[in-house]
Design a protein around this motif. Structure first.
Motif, short mmCIF file in Angstrom:
data_model
loop_
_atom_site.label_atom_id
_atom_site.label_comp_id
_atom_site.label_asym_id
_atom_site.label_seq_id
_atom_site.Cartn_x
_atom_site.Cartn_y
_atom_site.Cartn_z
N PRO A 48 -2.14 9.08 -0.52
CA PRO A 48 -1.52 10.12 0.11
C PRO A 48 -2.28 11.32 0.42
O PRO A 48 -3.65 11.42 -0.27
CB PRO A 48 -0.50 10.84 -1.26
N GLY A 95 7.35 1.40 1.53
CA GLY A 95 6.08 1.74 2.07
C GLY A 95 5.74 0.73 3.53
O GLY A 95 6.55 -0.13 3.50
N GLY A 105 3.81 3.77 6.80
CA GLY A 105 4.04 4.11 5.64
C GLY A 105 4.05 5.88 5.92
O GLY A 105 3.27 5.99 6.62
N GLN A 109 3.02 8.44 4.09
CA GLN A 109 2.12 9.33 3.37
C GLN A 109 0.78 9.52 3.97
O GLN A 109 0.00 10.45 3.31
CB GLN A 109 1.93 8.61 1.81
N SER A 125 4.72 9.22 -0.46
CA SER A 125 4.67 7.86 -0.23
C SER A 125 5.97 7.17 -0.56
O SER A 125 6.99 7.72 -1.40
CB SER A 125 3.48 7.51 -1.34
#
Ligand SMILES: *Cc1c(COP(=O)(O)O)cnc(C)c1O
Length: 355
Positions: free
Chosen positions: A10, A74, A187, A189, A195
């Motif tokens: 992240p 994710g 994803g 993040q 995330s």
């Protein structure tokens, strides 16, 4: 001391996103309840979902025939959902790094996963070119930005089959032609939200062409039919994503963002190329990522790596240690990272050189 956040993921999010997420967690728009404790089918959350989808549509100019999904699991979950839903017999993969290799490995569980080219021979420091695609592949999978190795495919490829792209670390960093892709996924993040969430942009007509039974939760058609509400979606990350999307629109959209990203990356690459203590891991400028800038100490200063990390950390630089498979340093320059932070890192490199 001000922290300059260069983490790869992240990673840094706009202050606007963090503040408004925090507010919504305490009290959503003054309704006296947290965004975490209301039904995902409430009118308040439905409005959040709809606005987030429509902002993505607007910002990326998503054409008719596509759907935008927000799913848990994710990007890694997409490594298996893609072949589950699209691969009848054969699929082509471009192997440009660890994430691409992981995607390829999952695909091999479902049929013939062909690695059409790989840059593993030089530790993924370039993007392979001039490869051939098997004409009978059901789709071609690429990873547009290789977060660990700092390479990026910045053009929208023209291929004679469905193109699937893992854009986890460069989605929303540049305008793109969505119509070239069957699926874009990422994803959240790296450039969007906390995330656990994946954003998927999918063209509906590529679905329904495989014979195998698909578990309900892994079937894109089910998620499209239910508007990402087949199961309870990750409500807080979606709420957070909405804040980032509003921020992006307010900043002038993706085109404006790209200009700043190009400028930030050019500043840092110029310093790496100029400073005799550092060298870039990616030699070909065309392959250099605008999002993850990887560099090493040159051979004669090799033993100063730990010193530079300590020096930089003393000046507020966070998250610049390179991934263990590359070593050296990695500065991630996502949308939310201010130009000021890039300049601070450059100043740190210059001062270290003087020392
Ligand atoms: C971070 C990343 C992933 C993995 O994302 P998860 O959400 O942890 O599954 C996949 N691909 C790329 C390119 C990434 O940068």
């Amino acid at each position: 001391m001000k922290k300059h956040n260069f983490y790869a993921g992240p990673s840094i999010l706009p202050a606007y996103t963090i503040e408004n997420t925090a507010k919504g967690i305490l009290d959503l728009d003054g309704i006296g309840l947290s965004v975490m404790e209301i039904s995902h089918r409430s009118k308040e959350f439905m409005a959040i979902m709809e606005e987030a989808q429509s902002l993505i549509s607007e910002l990326l100019e998503v054409p008719q025939g596509y759907h935008i999904l927000f799913l848990g699991g994710g990007a890694s979950m997409q490594f298996c959902m893609v072949p589950y839903n699209l691969m009848q017999k054969k699929a082509a993969y471009l192997n440009t790094g660890s994430w691409a290799s992981k995607a390829l490995k999952e695909a091999a569980l479902f049929g013939k996963a062909i690695e059409v080219a790989s840059s593993k021979d030089r530790n993924f420091s370039y993007i392979p070119k001039g490869y051939e695609l098997p004409a009978d592949a059901d789709y071609f999978h690429i990873t547009t930005n290789n977060t660990i190795y700092g390479t990026e495919i910045r053009e929208d490829l023209d291929v004679p089959m469905t193109l699937v792209a893992d854009m986890s670390s460069d989605i929303f960093s540049r305008p793109m032609d969505v119509s070239k892709y069957g699926i874009i996924y990422g994803g959240a993040q790296k450039n969007l939200a906390p995330s656990g969430l994946a954003v998927i942009i999918i063209r509906e007509d590529i679905l329904g062409q495989v014979d195998r039974p698909i578990p309900t939760i892994l079937d894109y058609r089910i998620h499209i039919k239910n508007g990402s509400m087949f199961n309870t979606p990750p409500v807080v990350p979606i709420f957070s994503a909405l804040q980032t999307l509003r921020w992006l629109k307010d900043k002038g959209g993706i085109g404006a963002m790209e200009k700043i990203n190009v400028e930030k990356a050019a500043l840092l690459y110029d310093e790496i190329d100029r400073n005799p203590m550092f060298k870039c891991t990616v030699e070909d400028e065309a392959d250099r990522s605008l999002m993850n800038i990887c560099f090493l100490m040159t051979d004669e200063y090799q033993e100063l790596e730990a010193d530079f990390l300590a020096f930089a950390s003393g000046r507020g630089m966070v998250g610049i240690k390179g991934h263990r498979s590359v070593g050296g340093f990695r500065a991630s320059t996502y949308n939310a990272l201010a130009r000021e932070s890039v300049v601070a890192l450059i100043d740190t490199m210059k001062e270290f050189e003087k020392k």
